[in-house]
Design a protein around this motif. Sequence first.
Motif, PDB file in Angstrom:
ATOM      1  N   UNK A 110      -3.623 -25.288  56.511  1.00 59.00           N
ATOM      2  CA  UNK A 110      -2.569 -24.420  55.987  1.00 59.00           C
ATOM      3  C   UNK A 110      -2.252 -24.745  54.529  1.00 59.00           C
ATOM      4  N   UNK A 111      -2.215 -26.013  54.190  1.00 56.76           N
ATOM      5  CA  UNK A 111      -1.953 -26.402  52.807  1.00 56.76           C
ATOM      6  C   UNK A 111      -3.067 -25.900  51.888  1.00 56.76           C
ATOM      7  N   UNK A 112      -4.305 -26.053  52.312  1.00 60.00           N
ATOM      8  CA  UNK A 112      -5.431 -25.573  51.502  1.00 60.00           C
ATOM      9  C   UNK A 112      -5.387 -24.055  51.352  1.00 60.00           C
ATOM     10  N   UNK A 113      -5.028 -23.337  52.419  1.00 62.77           N
ATOM     11  CA  UNK A 113      -4.946 -21.876  52.342  1.00 62.77           C
ATOM     12  C   UNK A 113      -3.870 -21.440  51.356  1.00 62.77           C
ATOM     13  N   UNK A 114      -2.729 -22.111  51.374  1.00 62.86           N
ATOM     14  CA  UNK A 114      -1.659 -21.767  50.438  1.00 62.86           C
ATOM     15  C   UNK A 114      -2.091 -22.051  49.002  1.00 62.86           C
ATOM     16  N   UNK A 115      -2.737 -23.180  48.776  1.00 63.50           N
ATOM     17  CA  UNK A 115      -3.182 -23.513  47.422  1.00 63.50           C
ATOM     18  C   UNK A 115      -4.247 -22.539  46.920  1.00 63.50           C
ATOM     19  N   UNK A 116      -5.200 -22.179  47.775  1.00 64.36           N
ATOM     20  CA  UNK A 116      -6.230 -21.220  47.372  1.00 64.36           C
ATOM     21  C   UNK A 116      -5.630 -19.846  47.094  1.00 64.36           C
ATOM     22  N   UNK A 117      -4.697 -19.392  47.945  1.00 63.04           N
ATOM     23  CA  UNK A 117      -4.063 -18.088  47.733  1.00 63.04           C
ATOM     24  C   UNK A 117      -3.251 -18.090  46.442  1.00 63.04           C
ATOM     25  N   UNK A 118      -2.535 -19.168  46.179  1.00 60.49           N
ATOM     26  CA  UNK A 118      -1.748 -19.267  44.949  1.00 60.49           C
ATOM     27  C   UNK A 118      -2.653 -19.201  43.729  1.00 60.49           C
ATOM     28  N   UNK A 119      -3.739 -19.931  43.775  1.00 59.42           N
ATOM     29  CA  UNK A 119      -4.680 -19.932  42.654  1.00 59.42           C
ATOM     30  C   UNK A 119      -5.288 -18.544  42.445  1.00 59.42           C
ATOM     31  N   UNK A 120      -5.652 -17.884  43.526  1.00 62.57           N
ATOM     32  CA  UNK A 120      -6.252 -16.548  43.425  1.00 62.57           C
ATOM     33  C   UNK A 120      -5.254 -15.541  42.861  1.00 62.57           C
ATOM     34  N   UNK A 121      -4.007 -15.610  43.310  1.00 63.52           N
ATOM     35  CA  UNK A 121      -2.990 -14.678  42.809  1.00 63.52           C
ATOM     36  C   UNK A 121      -2.682 -14.917  41.340  1.00 63.52           C
ATOM     37  N   UNK A 122      -2.623 -16.172  40.928  1.00 66.43           N
ATOM     38  CA  UNK A 122      -2.384 -16.456  39.507  1.00 66.43           C
ATOM     39  C   UNK A 122      -3.536 -15.957  38.640  1.00 66.43           C
ATOM     40  N   UNK A 123      -4.764 -16.156  39.090  1.00 65.28           N
ATOM     41  CA  UNK A 123      -5.916 -15.663  38.337  1.00 65.28           C
ATOM     42  C   UNK A 123      -5.929 -14.151  38.240  1.00 65.28           C
ATOM     43  N   UNK A 124      -5.605 -13.491  39.338  1.00 59.94           N
ATOM     44  CA  UNK A 124      -5.556 -12.028  39.338  1.00 59.94           C
ATOM     45  C   UNK A 124      -4.455 -11.520  38.419  1.00 59.94           C
TER      46      UNK A 124
END
Length: 92
Positions: free
Chosen positions: A37-51
């Motif tokens: 869950x922590x990895x999923x949140x970090x990956x989603x946050x990174x993807x949203x910031x990049x987008x």
Amino acid sequence: MTPRSHLALLAFAWSALARRPGRTTALAGGLATTVTLLAAVLFATSALRGEAERARAAQPDVVVQHLAGGRPGLVDPDIVSFIAGLPGVRRA
């Protein structure tokens, strides 16, 4: 602590884990779920910031619209010429 005491402590930990297999499985499952869950949140946050960064470079800063009956309508040509004359406006 000597290496021998380290090995004794490790042996005790392994034997405690082997004594209660259900508890060990639950602990491992809980840790795996937490890490996932922590990895999923970090990956989603990174993807949203990049987008957001890519979108900010491609989209205009401000869009001027005229609402007519709750829907976007055409802006008066007089207003467009006024907006084009404002400082900082590149294109109107």
